[in-house]
Design a protein around this motif. Structure first.
Motif, short mmCIF file in Angstrom:
data_model
loop_
_atom_site.label_atom_id
_atom_site.label_comp_id
_atom_site.label_asym_id
_atom_site.label_seq_id
_atom_site.Cartn_x
_atom_site.Cartn_y
_atom_site.Cartn_z
N LYS A 488 0.83 -1.20 0.00
CA LYS A 488 0.00 0.00 0.00
C LYS A 488 0.87 1.26 0.00
O LYS A 488 0.63 2.20 -0.77
CB LYS A 488 -0.93 -0.01 1.21
CG LYS A 488 -1.91 1.16 1.29
CD LYS A 488 -2.85 0.99 2.47
CE LYS A 488 -3.93 2.06 2.49
NZ LYS A 488 -3.40 3.42 2.68
N LEU A 489 1.89 1.28 0.83
CA LEU A 489 2.77 2.45 0.90
C LEU A 489 3.56 2.64 -0.39
O LEU A 489 3.75 3.76 -0.86
CB LEU A 489 3.73 2.31 2.09
CG LEU A 489 3.10 2.41 3.49
CD1 LEU A 489 4.13 2.06 4.56
CD2 LEU A 489 2.54 3.81 3.72
N LEU A 490 4.00 1.54 -0.97
CA LEU A 490 4.75 1.64 -2.23
C LEU A 490 3.87 2.15 -3.36
O LEU A 490 4.31 2.91 -4.22
CB LEU A 490 5.34 0.27 -2.60
CG LEU A 490 6.50 -0.21 -1.74
CD1 LEU A 490 6.81 -1.67 -2.04
CD2 LEU A 490 7.75 0.65 -1.97
N ALA A 491 2.60 1.71 -3.35
CA ALA A 491 1.69 2.08 -4.43
C ALA A 491 1.15 3.49 -4.30
O ALA A 491 0.94 4.17 -5.29
CB ALA A 491 0.53 1.08 -4.49
N GLU A 492 0.95 3.94 -3.05
CA GLU A 492 0.21 5.18 -2.85
C GLU A 492 1.05 6.33 -2.31
O GLU A 492 0.53 7.41 -2.02
CB GLU A 492 -0.96 4.92 -1.91
CG GLU A 492 -1.95 3.91 -2.46
CD GLU A 492 -3.09 3.62 -1.49
OE1 GLU A 492 -3.15 4.29 -0.44
OE2 GLU A 492 -3.91 2.73 -1.78
#
Length: 533
Positions: A488-492
């Motif tokens: 989630k952190l990598l994507a957003e």
């Protein structure tokens, strides 16, 4: 190649032309012979005859009568008459009947060959002219069929600023596309905004229905007025030309728009509104259309109606605050679908009876998204496994009106509750509490004993219970929630990968990278590049 027919009641005269003359240098294909008019008609009826050499004086029907028949039944045939009498009346009739030339007997073969040569040249010229006209006719038909699309493209480019607004250029385009306007002309713009389809449509069906509402707009709103219907920025735009003899009144236009809305509601099962602009000079049309789109964005409460320009500019008062979402989190976490949907419906009903702006709709939209992301993440479930990103975050459609917001919110709430219930079905309070504890202490290295102590159970028993109810071991579940948070952190976000590792509970970057690639098949850098790309 050209076909030749020789007609004479004297066989020797026929042979003298068909055999006695060398036709080899001429592009002659077939040479036919006839000894009377009836035989000639039969040949003409069964074959294409390009040139006919015919005697005039023959027993029974003569050559002039044959020519009258040819004019009707074989009009492409060029006729050369032969006669043994220098009768001026014959010459007059031959010309009147459209013969190519008139030759006295005895026939001079060189003279006849020369006449046939010129006849062939005329036939070629006529055929070229005919081909040209047929080609022109075909392309003109294509042009007429494509004209509505060309007119639509012209208006789209003009409104988009791709065509310079100068008199010479616009006058040329108006003449080319048969648009009855001048630089000083004025136009009534009407923006048609589809607010909701009553039936769920896929992309292809929605495109078909939007085409249908454009055709209906042409039939009901434009009808006998001069104007056009185009597609502009994904919406339908009607342009009514205000020219002499075609000056619609605002009351008439409004009545047509109301009839149009009623027809679309009945036949196309959709709700839509018409935003009517004032009479606008051509030079200011692009800005006026922009005002109509802004009015559409500002209107989130009124539906299925005609909105005049002055009605859409009124300031909004008594704007209610967006609802609080804490209780919605509790309902979603418990999987109580009916209660959550009811709360959503109640809140939107209140908004529809209040004066609100687009910012209230946006707050509602982002608030519900936060509820879904927070609860699923808390439960260790991946949001993107539940629903593709583009379907979950459908901002453009969901925030266009309260009706569309209602449809989106109810759908997302329903899917989320079903997803929660299917993935956490049968989980005991102990397991649920342990999942919550692990989620809240994600950045800590917790031993099995520490986890067991948090729920007051024997570590071995807890491991068996957890595996039985979730299908995962405690370590597998811990890895899953850590990796999902990292994804989630990598994507957003654009946070450094070392920071992402820390947030996922890994103090050593290299170990995090190793575990992430094992879990996803990609390095953290590859995952971010693929997802954000």
């Amino acid at each position: 190649m050209f076909n030749l027919l020789v007609v004479d009641d004297e066989k020797i005269a026929v042979k003298g032309i068909t055999i006695g003359i060398d036709w080899e240098p001429f592009p002659i294909g077939q040479i036919y012979e006839a000894l009377d008019v009836n035989e000639a008609k039969l040949i003409l009826a069964q074959n294409r005859i390009d040139i006919m050499i015919s005697d005039i004086e023959m027993p029974g029907a003569n050559g002039l009568q044959l020519q009258e028949w040819v004019r009707t039944n074989s009009p492409h045939t060029e006729t050369i008459f032969l006669t043994g009498h220098a009768n001026f009346e014959y010459a007059q009739q031959a010309v009147r009947l459209g013969s190519f030339d008139y030759v006295l007997k005895p026939v001079d073969h060189d003279r006849l060959q020369d006449i046939v040569k010129h006849a062939i040249e005329k036939i070629k010229e006529d055929q070229e002219q005919l081909d040209f006209h047929e080609t022109y006719k075909m392309y003109y038909s294509h042009w007429v069929n494509e004209l509505p699309s060309l007119v639509e493209k012209f208006w789209q480019e003009l409104l988009g600023g791709k065509i310079p607004v100068n008199e010479e250029r616009l006058s040329r385009n108006f003449q080319m596309y048969d648009i009855p306007l001048q630089m000083t002309s004025t136009i009534y713009p009407i923006l048609i905004s589809v607010e909701n389809w009553k039936e769920a449509l896929n992309a292809r069906d929605e495109e078909i229905m939007e085409y249908a509402i454009r055709k209906a707009a042409a039939e009901i709103i434009v009808v006998d007025q001069l104007g056009c219907v185009i597609q502009e920025n994904g919406s339908t735009l009607v342009l009514l030309y205000d020219v002499e003899g075609n000056q619609p009144s605002l009351s008439d236009i409004k009545a047509r728009c109301e009839a149009y809305i009623s027809a679309c509601h009945r036949y196309f099962q959709c709700s839509l509104s018409c935003y009517m602009g004032e009479m606008t000079p051509l030079l200011k049309l692009s800005a006026k259309v922009g005002d109509l789109f802004q009015a559409e964005r500002n209107n989130v409460t009124r539906s299925n109606c005609v909105l005049m320009e002055n009605e859409t500019d009124q300031p909004l008062v008594n704007k209610p605050q967006a609802p609080t979402f804490a209780d919605w989190m509790v309902l979603l976490e418990a999987g109580k679908k009916a209660e959550l949907v009811a709360r959503i419906q109640e809140n939107i009903d209140r908004l529809q009876h209040a004066d609100i702006g687009p910012e209230t709709v946006e707050a509602f939209y982002y608030g519900l998204l936060h509820v879904v992301y927070h609860v699923l993440h808390k439960k260790g479930l991946a949001v993107h496994d539940m629903l593709p990103h583009q379907e979950l975050q459908d901002y453009g459609n969901a925030t266009r009106s309260l009706n569309q917001l209602r449809n989106w919110a109810v759908r997302i709430a329903t899917i989320s509750c079903d997803y929660m219930n299917s993935h956490l079905k049968g989980v005991s309070a102990v397991t649920a509490k342990l999942c919550q504890y692990m989620d809240e202490h994600l950045d800590e290295e917790l031993s099995r004993e520490e986890l067991a102590a948090s729920v007051y159970l024997n570590p071995a028993y807890l491991s068996r219970l957890f595996k039985k109810e979730t299908g995962l071991s405690i370590s597998e579940y811990s890895l899953k929630i850590r990796m999902e948070k990292a994804k989630k952190l990598l994507a957003e976000s654009n946070d450094k990968i070392s920071y992402v590792a820390e947030q996922a509970g890994y103090s050593h970057f290299s170990f995090f990278a190793k575990m992430f690639k094992k879990y996803t098949g990609l390095s953290p850098q590859e995952y971010r590049k693929n997802f954000q790309g």
